[in-house]
Design a protein around this motif. Structure first.
Motif, PDB file in Angstrom:
ATOM      1  N   GLU A  65      15.864  -5.550   6.359  1.00  0.00           N
ATOM      2  CA  GLU A  65      15.117  -4.596   5.542  1.00  0.00           C
ATOM      3  C   GLU A  65      16.470  -4.759   4.381  1.00  0.00           C
ATOM      4  OE1 GLU A  65      12.552  -1.834   7.980  1.00  0.00           O
ATOM      5  OE2 GLU A  65      14.951  -1.589   8.205  1.00  0.00           O
ATOM      6  N   ASN A  66      17.625  -4.678   4.568  1.00  0.00           N
ATOM      7  CA  ASN A  66      18.643  -4.803   3.467  1.00  0.00           C
ATOM      8  C   ASN A  66      18.704  -5.390   2.403  1.00  0.00           C
ATOM      9  OD1 ASN A  66      19.693  -2.423   4.952  1.00  0.00           O
ATOM     10  ND2 ASN A  66      20.913  -2.843   6.246  1.00  0.00           N
ATOM     11  N   ALA A  67      18.634  -6.405   4.008  1.00  0.00           N
ATOM     12  CA  ALA A  67      18.507  -7.977   2.637  1.00  0.00           C
ATOM     13  C   ALA A  67      17.135  -8.183   2.207  1.00  0.00           C
ATOM     14  CB  ALA A  67      19.153  -9.256   3.709  1.00  0.00           C
ATOM     15  N   LEU A  68      15.884  -7.283   1.539  1.00  0.00           N
ATOM     16  CA  LEU A  68      15.187  -7.693   1.589  1.00  0.00           C
ATOM     17  C   LEU A  68      15.007  -6.154   0.797  1.00  0.00           C
ATOM     18  CD1 LEU A  68      12.418  -8.510   4.456  1.00  0.00           C
ATOM     19  CD2 LEU A  68      13.141  -9.617   2.383  1.00  0.00           C
ATOM     20  N   ALA A  69      16.274  -5.704   0.317  1.00  0.00           N
ATOM     21  CA  ALA A  69      15.922  -4.492  -0.700  1.00  0.00           C
ATOM     22  C   ALA A  69      15.740  -4.168  -1.960  1.00  0.00           C
ATOM     23  CB  ALA A  69      17.258  -3.723  -1.158  1.00  0.00           C
ATOM     24  N   PRO A  70      15.577  -6.202  -2.425  1.00  0.00           N
ATOM     25  CA  PRO A  70      14.664  -6.039  -3.724  1.00  0.00           C
ATOM     26  C   PRO A  70      13.570  -5.908  -3.363  1.00  0.00           C
ATOM     27  CG  PRO A  70      16.603  -7.498  -3.671  1.00  0.00           C
ATOM     28  CD  PRO A  70      16.328  -7.129  -2.483  1.00  0.00           C
ATOM     29  N   LEU A  71      12.647  -5.515  -3.203  1.00  0.00           N
ATOM     30  CA  LEU A  71      11.310  -5.889  -2.497  1.00  0.00           C
ATOM     31  C   LEU A  71      10.486  -4.616  -1.721  1.00  0.00           C
ATOM     32  CD1 LEU A  71      10.044  -9.159  -1.165  1.00  0.00           C
ATOM     33  CD2 LEU A  71      10.330  -8.777  -3.392  1.00  0.00           C
ATOM     34  N   ALA A  72      11.992  -3.629  -1.806  1.00  0.00           N
ATOM     35  CA  ALA A  72      11.717  -2.610  -0.586  1.00  0.00           C
ATOM     36  C   ALA A  72      10.436  -1.623  -1.650  1.00  0.00           C
ATOM     37  CB  ALA A  72      12.802  -1.677  -0.894  1.00  0.00           C
ATOM     38  N   ASP A  73       9.722  -1.801  -3.740  1.00  0.00           N
ATOM     39  CA  ASP A  73       8.963  -0.677  -3.843  1.00  0.00           C
ATOM     40  C   ASP A  73       7.713  -1.755  -3.419  1.00  0.00           C
ATOM     41  OD1 ASP A  73       9.833  -2.939  -5.236  1.00  0.00           O
ATOM     42  OD2 ASP A  73      10.165  -1.824  -7.388  1.00  0.00           O
ATOM     43  N   GLN A  74       7.911  -3.121  -2.867  1.00  0.00           N
ATOM     44  CA  GLN A  74       6.512  -3.730  -2.486  1.00  0.00           C
ATOM     45  C   GLN A  74       6.118  -3.813  -1.456  1.00  0.00           C
ATOM     46  OE1 GLN A  74       6.363  -7.236  -5.613  1.00  0.00           O
ATOM     47  NE2 GLN A  74       8.580  -6.608  -5.966  1.00  0.00           N
ATOM     48  N   GLN A 110       3.201  -3.930   0.380  1.00  0.00           N
ATOM     49  CA  GLN A 110       2.603  -4.997   0.457  1.00  0.00           C
ATOM     50  C   GLN A 110       2.835  -6.302   0.353  1.00  0.00           C
ATOM     51  OE1 GLN A 110      -0.127  -4.460   1.748  1.00  0.00           O
ATOM     52  NE2 GLN A 110       0.335  -2.158   1.814  1.00  0.00           N
ATOM     53  N   HIS A 111       4.174  -6.868  -0.074  1.00  0.00           N
ATOM     54  CA  HIS A 111       4.525  -8.133  -0.333  1.00  0.00           C
ATOM     55  C   HIS A 111       4.186  -8.605   1.163  1.00  0.00           C
ATOM     56  CE1 HIS A 111       7.148 -11.425  -0.479  1.00  0.00           C
ATOM     57  NE2 HIS A 111       6.913 -11.392  -2.422  1.00  0.00           N
ATOM     58  N   PRO A 112       3.970  -9.981   0.859  1.00  0.00           N
ATOM     59  CA  PRO A 112       3.757 -10.548   2.338  1.00  0.00           C
ATOM     60  C   PRO A 112       5.238 -10.369   3.665  1.00  0.00           C
ATOM     61  CG  PRO A 112       3.086 -12.333   0.731  1.00  0.00           C
ATOM     62  CD  PRO A 112       3.677 -11.339  -0.015  1.00  0.00           C
ATOM     63  N   LEU A 113       6.446 -11.166   2.844  1.00  0.00           N
ATOM     64  CA  LEU A 113       7.070 -10.820   3.728  1.00  0.00           C
ATOM     65  C   LEU A 113       7.756  -8.994   3.971  1.00  0.00           C
ATOM     66  CD1 LEU A 113      10.629 -12.654   1.808  1.00  0.00           C
ATOM     67  CD2 LEU A 113       9.479 -12.704   3.527  1.00  0.00           C
ATOM     68  N   MET A 114       7.383  -7.850   3.295  1.00  0.00           N
ATOM     69  CA  MET A 114       7.475  -7.193   3.559  1.00  0.00           C
ATOM     70  C   MET A 114       6.675  -6.703   4.956  1.00  0.00           C
ATOM     71  SD  MET A 114      10.314  -6.044   2.427  1.00  0.00           S
ATOM     72  CE  MET A 114       9.895  -4.180   2.535  1.00  0.00           C
TER      73      MET A 114
END
Length: 344
Positions: A190-199, A201-205
């Motif tokens: 989750e920390n590494a995916l911080a740039p996508l935190a506001d998305q 529904q992104h496939p990674l999230m």
């Protein structure tokens, strides 16, 4: 025949000592356990002592029970704790910082191990205190029992993982499977995916929720992560570094994942929280490592439902009988003056 009521040269019976040891095993302070023992024995003091500016209640002298833990604790614990590691093991530690008194700023650590043996519930296996949380200290903890577990679950403590690789396997045994706690893995991702935190529904999230459940789920997540990194603006360097370092380990872990676990170190954390509550406000009073280790053994018995005051009293009677009722030497583990063994 009931045997001798208590140790010779003691003013308290085995029943009163057993009750006091059971109280501290449950997390009571030495002072309160000493008061309970004095009341039960009818040996309370009538007056306060000391000069008028520093009066003290001798009934709350915790050294009485501290000495019992040191001398008689090993007698009631002998043969009651495991001598070898279980098949499946979870490990964690907790730091106790001293925030007042002359030792403010110092700290010590309590290491804990929980065994997961079906069909039994998780069982606290061992606890011990160390002045530091280093690879050498973890290795000492791990080599304190015999055997090699089949599976070991831990967090990202590098000192612990290095110690596991050094301590296991023992001769003629297979190396254990080393697994990382899933909650910690998820938080790192989750920390590494911080740039996508506001998305959300992104496939990674979305894929992160299932990524650790199976080899296939992890494979899809990692493939999507690398594809997204190539297309993202800006890219996801933290995620790529994490996958390069841990991706292969997590893939193996997901492939061998069992729904029966353990996949969490929650049981170890619960045991350490109980110790934390018991030590609240008195960490600065613990100076002697051997004595604290003995207290932790008593607390381990309590955590597993084995700290019964009547059983403690019976063990004292039975095990002191061959010695003619004479207890071992008093205060055998005293530290040299000014050199506490618990503090680095």
């Amino acid at each position: 025949m009931e045997g001798q009521a208590g140790a010779r040269e003691y003013w308290f019976s085995a029943r009163e000592v057993g009750q006091a040891l059971a109280l501290v095993a449950a997390g009571e302070t030495y002072r309160r356990a000493a008061l309970a023992a004095r009341i039960a024995a009818g040996r309370t003091h009538g007056e306060l002592t000391g000069h008028r500016f520093r009066r003290r209640d001798p009934d709350l002298d915790g050294q009485l029970v501290a000495n019992w833990v040191d001398v008689l604790g090993p007698i009631v614990c002998a043969g009651e704790l495991p001598s070898s590691w279980p098949r499946r093991l979870a490990l964690d530690s907790l730091e106790f910082r001293i925030d007042r008194g002359e030792r403010a700023g110092e700290s010590f650590h309590v290491f804990a191990a929980v065994g997961h043996e079906e069909p039994q519930r998780p069982r606290l296996w061992r606890m011990a205190a160390f002045p530091r949380r280093t690879e050498a200290c973890w290795r000492e903890f791990l080599t304190g029992l015999e055997g090699t577990p089949e599976l070991v679950l831990s967090d990202f403590d590098r000192a612990l993982r290095n110690a596991l690789a050094a301590a296991f396997p023992r001769a003629a045994e297979r190396a254990p499977e080393l697994r990382l706690r899933e909650l910690h893995v998820k938080r790192r991702l989750e920390n590494a995916l911080a740039p996508l935190a506001d998305q959300p529904q992104h496939p990674l999230m979305v894929g992160l929720e299932r990524a650790l459940w199976s080899e296939g789920d992890w494979g899809r997540f990692e493939t999507e992560a690398r594809r997204t990194n190539e297309q993202a603006s800006p890219p996801l360097p933290a995620l790529m570094r994490w996958l390069d370092e841990y991706g292969a380990d997590i893939a193996c872990q997901a492939k061998a994942r069992s729904w029966t676990g353990p996949n969490s170190i929650g049981a170890v954390e619960a045991a350490l929280r109980h110790v934390e509550r018991a030590f609240l406000g008195r960490s600065q009073s613990f100076r002697n490592r051997a004595r604290l280790d003995q207290l932790l053994e008593l607390m381990t018995l309590h955590a597993n439902g084995d700290a019964d005051p009547r059983r403690f009293a019976d063990r004292l009677r039975a095990r002191l009988h061959p010695r003619g009722g004479v207890p071992p030497q008093q205060r055998p583990h005293d530290d040299p003056e000014g050199v506490p063994s618990l503090i680095a």
